[in-house]
Scaffold this motif. Structure first.
Motif, mmCIF file in Angstrom:
data_model
loop_
_atom_site.group_PDB
_atom_site.id
_atom_site.type_symbol
_atom_site.label_atom_id
_atom_site.label_comp_id
_atom_site.label_asym_id
_atom_site.label_seq_id
_atom_site.Cartn_x
_atom_site.Cartn_y
_atom_site.Cartn_z
ATOM 1 N N VAL A 183 -7.486 7.541 31.908
ATOM 2 C CA VAL A 183 -8.269 7.777 33.134
ATOM 3 C C VAL A 183 -8.174 6.588 34.084
ATOM 4 C CG1 VAL A 183 -10.609 8.087 34.024
ATOM 5 C CG2 VAL A 183 -9.861 9.403 32.036
ATOM 6 N N ILE A 184 -8.276 5.363 33.496
ATOM 7 C CA ILE A 184 -8.189 4.158 34.334
ATOM 8 C C ILE A 184 -6.835 4.072 35.021
ATOM 9 C CG2 ILE A 184 -8.134 1.640 34.268
ATOM 10 C CD1 ILE A 184 -10.212 1.763 32.054
ATOM 11 N N VAL A 189 -3.264 4.511 39.745
ATOM 12 C CA VAL A 189 -2.066 5.141 40.308
ATOM 13 C C VAL A 189 -2.420 5.961 41.544
ATOM 14 C CG1 VAL A 189 -0.242 6.829 39.899
ATOM 15 C CG2 VAL A 189 -0.775 5.126 38.154
ATOM 16 N N GLY A 190 -3.557 6.678 41.487
ATOM 17 C CA GLY A 190 -3.993 7.472 42.635
ATOM 18 C C GLY A 190 -4.286 6.616 43.845
ATOM 19 N N ILE A 196 -0.060 3.807 49.730
ATOM 20 C CA ILE A 196 1.332 3.895 50.210
ATOM 21 C C ILE A 196 1.487 5.019 51.215
ATOM 22 C CG2 ILE A 196 3.699 4.413 49.495
ATOM 23 C CD1 ILE A 196 3.078 2.981 46.849
ATOM 24 N N GLY A 197 0.815 6.148 50.975
ATOM 25 C CA GLY A 197 0.899 7.286 51.895
ATOM 26 C C GLY A 197 0.336 6.953 53.262
#
Length: 530
Positions: A183-184, A189-190, A196-197
């Motif tokens: 989960v961490i 990563v999210g 970046i997006g």
């Protein structure tokens, strides 16, 4: 060999290298110009006539005064280096000669080497930085290796793992369950993906503030001596005539430089017309610059004497047509001179009048009319000058409606122009059609006015023609076409004078309703409500 160096304003002169340095600029210069600049730098602030320069710089060689004049002209251009700001280096002292007025400081070879070293961009330090960021090789035990497998090799998760490892000796060992670790990692990563997006999206938004129009030529006139006077009038008059010629013989659009735009359309080409004085003699300088490459593609200086004004006017127009690669340039240059006053004095008055007839001040505009009337007195059958005078009478009425129009003069000029059109077999200046169209519009003959205007627009675009076209559109109830026509006029000459003519010529037009963009441009205090 003794090395000689001077700092001249922001330039550094290396005499032995025949070079000039400025910041990241390195310019190779002809030895004759280097010798001239070297001599003037050694005697900064002192005045030297041409004979003295020939004696000291050319070592008494047999050269003409024109060689000295041309050398000073070329040296000034190199030192100016295309900069628009008014930087003074070599100035002309009327009836005495030339002197260098820049700040001059001799330099030692050591100072020159230090200057060159400081102006060179230091080598990139990417290699050393890259090595400092590489992780060192670490040897771990089997137990540590098994623990490390549970964490992906991502920077953030690795940092969490190393932090936990550093605190093991202080706190009891607590292992996270695999699903919590997952989960961490997913959260980190999210966050990374979102960041970046967002960054990529912001980078993809291109902000364009200027666009170069390669089919647009801007004409700019300058005066190297003073802001008022005969030379200033001549520079403006020559620029107006050359701009008129190019619209008739080419597909380029033109505009007159009066307003410095911060954003918007940038002309692809600029023609600079400049009149300067040298030892009591006037010179016309014509410079053609490509704004895409920022290079001067053509530059020439013409001696301006009253008896040679017509030949200079023809030659400068011909040279500009040639540099624009226009076909049949010689024949077209001859055609463009149709109707130009033949008498040298009359031509000088005619060119100067063009300057005053582009002003909104009534007194100055009236002075332009006075000059034209003197030309008509000297050449009473000149239809070209008559048409300029006819249009000027109506324009003055728009600038000052308190003065009645001289109907007798208007009728005499109109009759002469119509007679000229009926009998002429040669080329017709478009101003004749424009003036007659303006007259017929004023007297109410709309059909004849439109016919004259169409003939004028077939030959060239002009401010007056588009304003008349806009007035015709208003009379027909077509407000959109009127707005387009006024915008075209304002595009060619972005000035208060054009705005006032669009508003007041022939009849009053409410430009706030017809062309709000033009209204806002001239009235910056107006804020557009959203």
């Amino acid at each position: 060999m003794v090395e000689v160096y001077f700092q001249i304003n922001d330039w550094v002169l290396s005499v032995d290298e025949n070079k000039l340095y400025r910041q990241d600029r390195e310019v190779s210069v002809e030895p004759r110009l280097i010798n001239l600049l070297h001599f003037l730098a050694e005697h900064s602030g002192q005045v030297y006539c041409r004979d003295e320069l020939i004696r000291y710089v050319w070592d008494g060689a047999i050269v003409t005064d024109q060689v000295v004049t041309q050398s000073v002209f070329e040296l000034r251009k190199i030192l100016r280096d295309g900069r628009e700001e008014n930087l003074h280096y070599v100035v002309t002292v009327p009836k005495r000669g030339y002197k260098l007025v820049a700040a001059v400081t001799p330099m030692t070879p050591e100072q020159f080497l230090q200057y060159r070293a400081s102006s060179v961009t230091p080598a990139s330090s990417e290699t050393s930085t890259l090595h400092s960021q590489v992780d060192p090789i670490v040897v771990v035990s089997d137990t540590d290796a098994q623990e490390a497998i549970a964490f992906p090799a991502a920077p953030l998760t690795r940092a969490l793992y190393q932090k936990q490892k550093a605190t093991r000796s202080k706190k009891p060992k607590r292992l996270l369950s695999p699903w919590r670790l997952g989960v961490i990692n997913a959260i980190w990563v999210g966050i990374l993906v979102a960041a970046i997006g967002i960054f990529t999206y912001q980078q993809s938004e291109v902000s364009i503030t200027q666009v170069i129009d390669t089919h647009l030529i801007e004409f700019e006139f300058q005066d190297g001596i003073r802001s008022l006077g005969r030379s200033y009038e001549l520079a403006d008059g020559f620029a107006q005539k050359l701009m008129s010629d190019i619209t008739q013989v080419s597909g380029y659009r033109v505009m007159l430089h009066k307003t410095a735009f911060k954003t918007g359309i940038v002309p692809g080409k600029t023609v600079l017309v400049r009149v300067d004085e040298d030892d009591g003699r006037d010179f016309l300088e014509l410079e053609y610059r490509d704004n895409s490459s920022e290079k001067v593609l053509f530059s020439r200086q013409y001696a301006l004497a009253d008896k040679h004004l017509k030949s200079v006017l023809k030659q400068s127009s011909l040279d500009l047509m040639r540099v624009l690669n226009l076909a049949n340039a010689e024949q077209r240059a001859v055609t463009m001179m149709a109707g130009v006053p033949s008498d040298p004095e009359a031509l000088g008055l005619f060119i100067r009048a063009n300057h005053y007839l582009n002003m909104s001040d009534v007194k100055q505009f009236q002075y332009g009319i006075d000059l034209l009337e003197k030309v008509v007195e000297q050449e009473p059958d000149n239809a070209y000058v008559q048409s300029e005078l006819l249009a000027a009478y109506y324009v003055r009425g728009a600038l000052d409606d308190t003065s009645p129009l001289a109907q007798e003069k208007l009728g005499k000029l109109t009759g002469a122009l119509k007679q000229y059109l009926a009998t002429s077999n040669g080329p017709i200046q478009p101003r004749i059609y424009e003036a007659l169209s303006l007259h017929e519009t004023m007297v109410g003959d709309q059909e004849q006015a439109v016919a004259y205007l169409n003939q004028a627009l077939q030959l060239r675009d002009s401010v007056l023609a588009y304003i008349i076209k806009g007035k015709h559109a208003e009379l027909s109830g077509d407000v959109d076409s009127a707005s387009e026509a006024y915008s075209e006029a304002f595009y060619i000459d972005t000035s208060v004078e054009t705005y006032l003519l669009c508003e007041n010529l022939i009849f009053y037009s409410n430009l706030k309703q017809i062309d709000h963009a033009m209204y806002r441009a001239v009235h910056p205090s107006v804020v557009r409500l959203i």
